[in-house]
Write an enzyme that holds these catalytic residues in place. Structure first.
Site, PDB file in Angstrom:
ATOM      1  N   HIS A   6      -7.252  19.317   5.868  1.00  0.00           N
ATOM      2  CA  HIS A   6      -6.660  18.446   4.853  1.00  0.00           C
ATOM      3  C   HIS A   6      -7.322  18.663   3.492  1.00  0.00           C
ATOM      4  O   HIS A   6      -8.514  18.413   3.326  1.00  0.00           O
ATOM      5  CB  HIS A   6      -6.847  16.987   5.303  1.00  0.00           C
ATOM      6  CG  HIS A   6      -6.263  15.975   4.398  1.00  0.00           C
ATOM      7  ND1 HIS A   6      -7.011  14.999   3.791  1.00  0.00           N
ATOM      8  CD2 HIS A   6      -4.978  15.762   4.007  1.00  0.00           C
ATOM      9  CE1 HIS A   6      -6.239  14.217   3.075  1.00  0.00           C
ATOM     10  NE2 HIS A   6      -5.001  14.668   3.183  1.00  0.00           N
ATOM     11  N   ARG A   7      -6.564  19.194   2.553  1.00  0.00           N
ATOM     12  CA  ARG A   7      -7.086  19.564   1.223  1.00  0.00           C
ATOM     13  C   ARG A   7      -8.218  20.585   1.357  1.00  0.00           C
ATOM     14  O   ARG A   7      -9.182  20.571   0.595  1.00  0.00           O
ATOM     15  CB  ARG A   7      -7.551  18.333   0.440  1.00  0.00           C
ATOM     16  CG  ARG A   7      -6.495  17.232   0.347  1.00  0.00           C
ATOM     17  CD  ARG A   7      -6.972  15.998  -0.391  1.00  0.00           C
ATOM     18  NE  ARG A   7      -6.117  14.859  -0.091  1.00  0.00           N
ATOM     19  CZ  ARG A   7      -6.361  13.610  -0.468  1.00  0.00           C
ATOM     20  NH1 ARG A   7      -7.450  13.343  -1.186  1.00  0.00           N
ATOM     21  NH2 ARG A   7      -5.539  12.632  -0.143  1.00  0.00           N
ATOM     22  N   GLU A  33      -3.694  22.246   4.448  1.00  0.00           N
ATOM     23  CA  GLU A  33      -2.795  21.436   3.618  1.00  0.00           C
ATOM     24  C   GLU A  33      -3.393  21.314   2.226  1.00  0.00           C
ATOM     25  O   GLU A  33      -4.609  21.204   2.070  1.00  0.00           O
ATOM     26  CB  GLU A  33      -2.623  20.048   4.251  1.00  0.00           C
ATOM     27  CG  GLU A  33      -1.688  19.111   3.498  1.00  0.00           C
ATOM     28  CD  GLU A  33      -2.390  18.222   2.472  1.00  0.00           C
ATOM     29  OE1 GLU A  33      -1.682  17.510   1.736  1.00  0.00           O
ATOM     30  OE2 GLU A  33      -3.645  18.257   2.392  1.00  0.00           O
ATOM     31  N   ASP A  35      -2.193  20.125  -2.225  1.00  0.00           N
ATOM     32  CA  ASP A  35      -1.261  19.384  -3.078  1.00  0.00           C
ATOM     33  C   ASP A  35      -1.029  20.120  -4.398  1.00  0.00           C
ATOM     34  O   ASP A  35      -1.950  20.718  -4.952  1.00  0.00           O
ATOM     35  CB  ASP A  35      -1.839  18.002  -3.387  1.00  0.00           C
ATOM     36  CG  ASP A  35      -2.324  17.293  -2.139  1.00  0.00           C
ATOM     37  OD1 ASP A  35      -1.478  16.770  -1.398  1.00  0.00           O
ATOM     38  OD2 ASP A  35      -3.549  17.270  -1.886  1.00  0.00           O
ATOM     39  N   HIS A  48      -4.905  16.643  -5.908  1.00  0.00           N
ATOM     40  CA  HIS A  48      -4.197  15.556  -5.235  1.00  0.00           C
ATOM     41  C   HIS A  48      -3.668  14.497  -6.195  1.00  0.00           C
ATOM     42  O   HIS A  48      -2.504  14.115  -6.134  1.00  0.00           O
ATOM     43  CB  HIS A  48      -5.093  14.876  -4.203  1.00  0.00           C
ATOM     44  CG  HIS A  48      -4.423  13.750  -3.487  1.00  0.00           C
ATOM     45  ND1 HIS A  48      -4.491  12.440  -3.941  1.00  0.00           N
ATOM     46  CD2 HIS A  48      -3.642  13.721  -2.376  1.00  0.00           C
ATOM     47  CE1 HIS A  48      -3.780  11.663  -3.134  1.00  0.00           C
ATOM     48  NE2 HIS A  48      -3.259  12.416  -2.177  1.00  0.00           N
ATOM     49  N   GLU A 108       2.130  20.419  -0.353  1.00  0.00           N
ATOM     50  CA  GLU A 108       2.712  19.106  -0.659  1.00  0.00           C
ATOM     51  C   GLU A 108       3.053  19.010  -2.140  1.00  0.00           C
ATOM     52  O   GLU A 108       2.181  19.178  -3.001  1.00  0.00           O
ATOM     53  CB  GLU A 108       1.761  17.975  -0.273  1.00  0.00           C
ATOM     54  CG  GLU A 108       2.381  16.608  -0.559  1.00  0.00           C
ATOM     55  CD  GLU A 108       1.491  15.421  -0.205  1.00  0.00           C
ATOM     56  OE1 GLU A 108       1.728  14.329  -0.757  1.00  0.00           O
ATOM     57  OE2 GLU A 108       0.572  15.596   0.615  1.00  0.00           O
ATOM     58  N   LYS A 110       3.612  16.938  -5.224  1.00  0.00           N
ATOM     59  CA  LYS A 110       3.200  15.598  -5.643  1.00  0.00           C
ATOM     60  C   LYS A 110       4.083  15.092  -6.780  1.00  0.00           C
ATOM     61  O   LYS A 110       3.619  14.722  -7.860  1.00  0.00           O
ATOM     62  CB  LYS A 110       1.720  15.623  -6.073  1.00  0.00           C
ATOM     63  CG  LYS A 110       0.763  16.051  -4.975  1.00  0.00           C
ATOM     64  CD  LYS A 110       0.760  15.091  -3.804  1.00  0.00           C
ATOM     65  CE  LYS A 110       0.117  13.777  -4.157  1.00  0.00           C
ATOM     66  NZ  LYS A 110       0.024  12.874  -2.978  1.00  0.00           N
ATOM     67  N   ASP A 228     -10.070  15.950   7.493  1.00  0.00           N
ATOM     68  CA  ASP A 228     -11.033  16.398   6.489  1.00  0.00           C
ATOM     69  C   ASP A 228     -12.146  17.224   7.118  1.00  0.00           C
ATOM     70  O   ASP A 228     -12.885  17.904   6.407  1.00  0.00           O
ATOM     71  CB  ASP A 228     -11.658  15.183   5.776  1.00  0.00           C
ATOM     72  CG  ASP A 228     -10.640  14.345   5.033  1.00  0.00           C
ATOM     73  OD1 ASP A 228      -9.610  14.905   4.598  1.00  0.00           O
ATOM     74  OD2 ASP A 228     -10.859  13.125   4.887  1.00  0.00           O
TER      75      ASP A 228
END
Length: 241
Positions: A6-7, A33, A35, A48, A108, A110, A228
């Site tokens: 995640h990120r 993943e 953003d 993000h 993703e 945003k 994370d």
């Protein structure tokens, strides 16, 4: 059950930075993943928040700054001194990191706060230019953007993001249309999700950092989780296999 960083490896590195992505790229996990926002001068950058205040030594909205202006800020030292000087990465730079790996890439959009006109088209164009069509899923809380991606490139996987409990999620996914459902951890274990999973829809859950929740989600039968701490979660799931 698949694991997405995640990120990037954001539990041990500053989120959405090249250091976090290089760390994730070394791991034998399924995917990563990140953003995307659009700058004032039309560049795709990976961050993000709509503003840079939380993850840099600057302030202001991404949409109000050029890439050069954003590059003047430090996006690493807020996390730890060893990451001082980390720049905000562009989408192209992040895709290059993973281009030589087999990781699945969740991009993703945003655009749920600011519409970022033309961003979906730009992202799809870059993905296609780098021949990553089969290795990406493009997701968003902005379901208009998800629909736009499907119209531009029907073969690219899309996912609708949700925080809340859903009624008749299958019908809604088909209306957008979206290929997958990305949903928050509490909502993922509600009865309405059972039908989605039984119907064979890809369900990915965010953000899962505790082993007990990973265990529950695997029992429920979800496709993947975002965490994370991808290395820790990988070791835990391998041990429990």
């Amino acid at each position: 059950m698949d694991i997405y960083a995640h990120r990037g490896s954001s539990g041990t590195h500053p989120e959405n930075t090249l250091s976090a992505f290089y760390e994730a790229a070394k791991l034998p996990i399924y995917g990563v993943e990140f953003d995307v926002h659009l700058t004032k001068d039309g560049e795709l950058v990976v961050i993000h928040d709509e503003t840079i205040a939380r993850t840099s030594n600057g302030k202001g909205f991404v949409k109000d700054m050029t890439l050069a202006e954003l590059r003047s800020f430090d996006f690493g030292s807020w996390f730890a001194d060893e990451f001082r000087g980390e720049p905000i990465p562009t989408l192209h730079e992040v895709l290059v990191v993973f281009s030589e790996t087999s990781l699945h890439l969740n991009i993703e959009l945003k655009s749920d706060i600011f519409p970022y006109e033309g961003m979906a088209k730009k992202v799809v164009a870059m993905v296609q230019r780098m021949k990553l069509d089969s290795r990406v899923v493009i997701s968003s809380f902005d379901h208009e953007a998800v629909r736009a991606v499907k119209k531009i490139a029907p073969h690219i996987e899309t996912a609708a993001l949700f925080m809340e409990v859903l009624v008749d999620p299958l019908d809604y996914l088909r209306t957008i249309p979206a290929d997958a459902l990305h949903i928050s951890l509490p909502s993922a274990v509600r009865p309405s999700m059972r039908k989605v999973i039984e119907d064979g829809v890809t369900v990915r859950v965010f953000t899962v950092n505790e082993e007990k929740y990973a265990k529950t989600l695997r029992e429920v039968g979800v496709t993947a989780l975002f965490t994370d701490y991808p290395e820790k979660m990988m070791i835990y799931l391998d041990r429990k296999s």
